[in-house]
Design an enzyme around this catalytic site. Structure first.
Site, PDB file in Angstrom:
ATOM      1  N   GLN A  83     -36.513 -18.875  14.939  1.00 60.29           N
ATOM      2  CA  GLN A  83     -35.907 -19.914  15.763  1.00 60.29           C
ATOM      3  C   GLN A  83     -35.595 -21.156  14.942  1.00 60.29           C
ATOM      4  OE1 GLN A  83     -34.982 -20.006  19.299  1.00 60.29           O
ATOM      5  NE2 GLN A  83     -33.892 -21.652  18.248  1.00 60.29           N
ATOM      6  N   HIS A 114     -42.677 -19.953  14.401  1.00 57.52           N
ATOM      7  CA  HIS A 114     -41.476 -19.334  14.989  1.00 57.52           C
ATOM      8  C   HIS A 114     -40.334 -19.486  13.982  1.00 57.52           C
ATOM      9  CE1 HIS A 114     -38.997 -17.491  17.802  1.00 57.52           C
ATOM     10  NE2 HIS A 114     -39.051 -18.313  18.830  1.00 57.52           N
ATOM     11  N   ASP A 167     -39.526 -28.575  23.303  1.00 53.89           N
ATOM     12  CA  ASP A 167     -39.868 -27.239  23.799  1.00 53.89           C
ATOM     13  C   ASP A 167     -40.683 -27.436  25.072  1.00 53.89           C
ATOM     14  OD1 ASP A 167     -40.192 -24.512  23.991  1.00 53.89           O
ATOM     15  OD2 ASP A 167     -41.538 -24.310  22.265  1.00 53.89           O
ATOM     16  N   ARG A 180     -28.725 -17.489  17.454  1.00 57.17           N
ATOM     17  CA  ARG A 180     -29.830 -16.568  17.177  1.00 57.17           C
ATOM     18  C   ARG A 180     -29.302 -15.234  16.652  1.00 57.17           C
ATOM     19  NH1 ARG A 180     -34.998 -17.162  19.189  1.00 57.17           N
ATOM     20  NH2 ARG A 180     -35.317 -15.380  17.799  1.00 57.17           N
ATOM     21  N   ARG A 186     -43.016  -9.689  17.866  1.00 59.27           N
ATOM     22  CA  ARG A 186     -43.243 -10.914  18.642  1.00 59.27           C
ATOM     23  C   ARG A 186     -44.621 -10.769  19.277  1.00 59.27           C
ATOM     24  NH1 ARG A 186     -39.697 -14.739  21.051  1.00 59.27           N
ATOM     25  NH2 ARG A 186     -40.374 -15.603  23.060  1.00 59.27           N
ATOM     26  N   CYS A 216     -35.076 -24.765  22.216  1.00 55.55           N
ATOM     27  CA  CYS A 216     -35.084 -23.335  21.891  1.00 55.55           C
ATOM     28  C   CYS A 216     -34.994 -22.454  23.137  1.00 55.55           C
ATOM     29  CB  CYS A 216     -36.317 -22.983  21.073  1.00 55.55           C
ATOM     30  SG  CYS A 216     -37.887 -23.366  21.886  1.00 55.55           S
TER      31      CYS A 216
END
Length: 348
Positions: A176, A173, A268, A336, A146, A308
């Site tokens: 996700q 991403h 987001d 997830r 990440r 998310c």
């Protein structure tokens, strides 16, 4: 009658414990190859040698199997497919869901996760990503990263001899959005024939949604303020792919246009990690780009809302919508974990 010395007894017991542990690992590995409760794990397609840097690193034809595997993990959490394997989880950015889902996922599949944060490692002192990856490759069977720019995770991939998984960059991403697609598929029992709306910043999430629209032939409408749209090259590439897969990608500055008749509304935060200095400016620019009840009322009667997380309640989404009956944000967050497991199995 002679008696063994205590030290000799301890060595004998320790040796027995080690041999027992090795036998358990071997049995677990054999079970993972044949256990019908967890299904076949054979790869039906080719995975990029780099691992999983974008959604396209898993072939379109292979995604149904990945989603099916994730669904099975929602029924049976524990497995043995990573028995005896170690995964490095490199967190150069703060994380809650990503870190925990991968760390728990590796553990529940019988492996061991080593979490490495910038502070407390040589990353903080400027060790090149290629060098870090080269060393970690000699210890681990995969590296989850990440980080910031896409070029940095590409550097990890260049230096690594084991698969590298993108757990977030500034441009993409994929883990996700794979989770989001899985959540939609689980709810609607399909991915196509739905209208998808993205409300807000043309950030990494929006760009992975664009990639998904190209791959799976989705009808996607993105509402972003002027100056905050997605990368035009990614949009053009996805539209070109849709010549074969179907679907459409529409860019607008109107949240109302995007939300109208939408089945899936996603958003987001307005300022992503690393953009904190722009927060005040972005708050002014994104005024009106909020999923509230009025916007939700424009959507399809059976629509769902995704976020998310973490959410800035009252900014990009209101509390009544986030906690309301159409919100699947909490299901999405829980998903997830099974997606992390399915991706780990696919690339290792």
């Amino acid at each position: 009658m002679s008696r063994e010395r205590p030290a000799a007894v301890r060595r004998r017991r320790q040796g027995g414990a080690v041999r027992a542990a090795v036998r358990r690992r071997a049995r677990a590995a054999r079970r993972s190859r044949r256990d019908p409760a967890y299904g076949p794990r054979g790869r039906t397609g080719q995975v990029s040698r780099r691992g999983f840097l974008t959604l396209a690193d898993i072939a379109i034809a292979d995604w149904p199997a990945v989603f099916d595997r994730a669904a099975l993990f929602n029924q049976h959490r524990l497995g043995t497919s990573l028995a005896g394997k170690t995964v490095a989880v490199v967190m150069e950015k703060a994380s809650t869901r990503t870190r925990v889902s991968f760390e728990v996922g590796v553990y529940e599949l019988g492996g061991h996760a080593v979490v490495i944060q910038t502070e407390g490692s040589q990353i903080a002192r400027g060790e090149p990503a290629e060098d870090t990856a080269r060393v970690l490759s000699s210890y681990c069977q995969a590296i989850v990263v990440r980080t910031f720019g896409q070029e940095r995770i590409a550097a990890y991939a260049r230096g690594s001899t084991v698969p590298v998984i993108n757990a977030l960059t500034d441009q993409h991403h994929p883990c996700q959005v794979a989770t989001d697609l899985f959540t939609v598929r689980d709810h609607f029992k399909k991915l196509t024939g739905l209208r998808y709306a993205w409300i807000g910043d043309g950030n990494n999430m929006a760009q992975s949604w664009i990639e998904a629209a190209g791959m799976f032939g989705l009808e996607l409408v993105l509402a972003c303020p002027d100056g905050y749209g997605p990368d035009p090259q990614l949009v053009n590439a996805a539209r070109a792919q849709q010549a074969q897969t179907g679907g459409s990608i529409t860019l607008t500055t109107s949240p109302e246009e995007a939300a109208t008749r939408a089945h899936v509304l996603s958003t987001d935060v307005w300022a992503s990690m690393g953009q904190e200095a722009e927060a005040a400016k972005r708050k002014a620019s994104f005024k009106g780009y909020r999923i509230d009840q009025a916007l939700l009322d424009r959507s399809a009667k059976d629509s769902i809302v995704l976020h998310c997380l973490p959410a800035h309640r009252g900014e990009e989404i209101t509390s009544d919508v986030l906690d309301g009956p159409r919100s699947l944000a909490w299901v999405q967050a829980a998903n997830r974990l099974p997606i992390a497991k399915a991706i780990l199995e696919r690339v290792i």
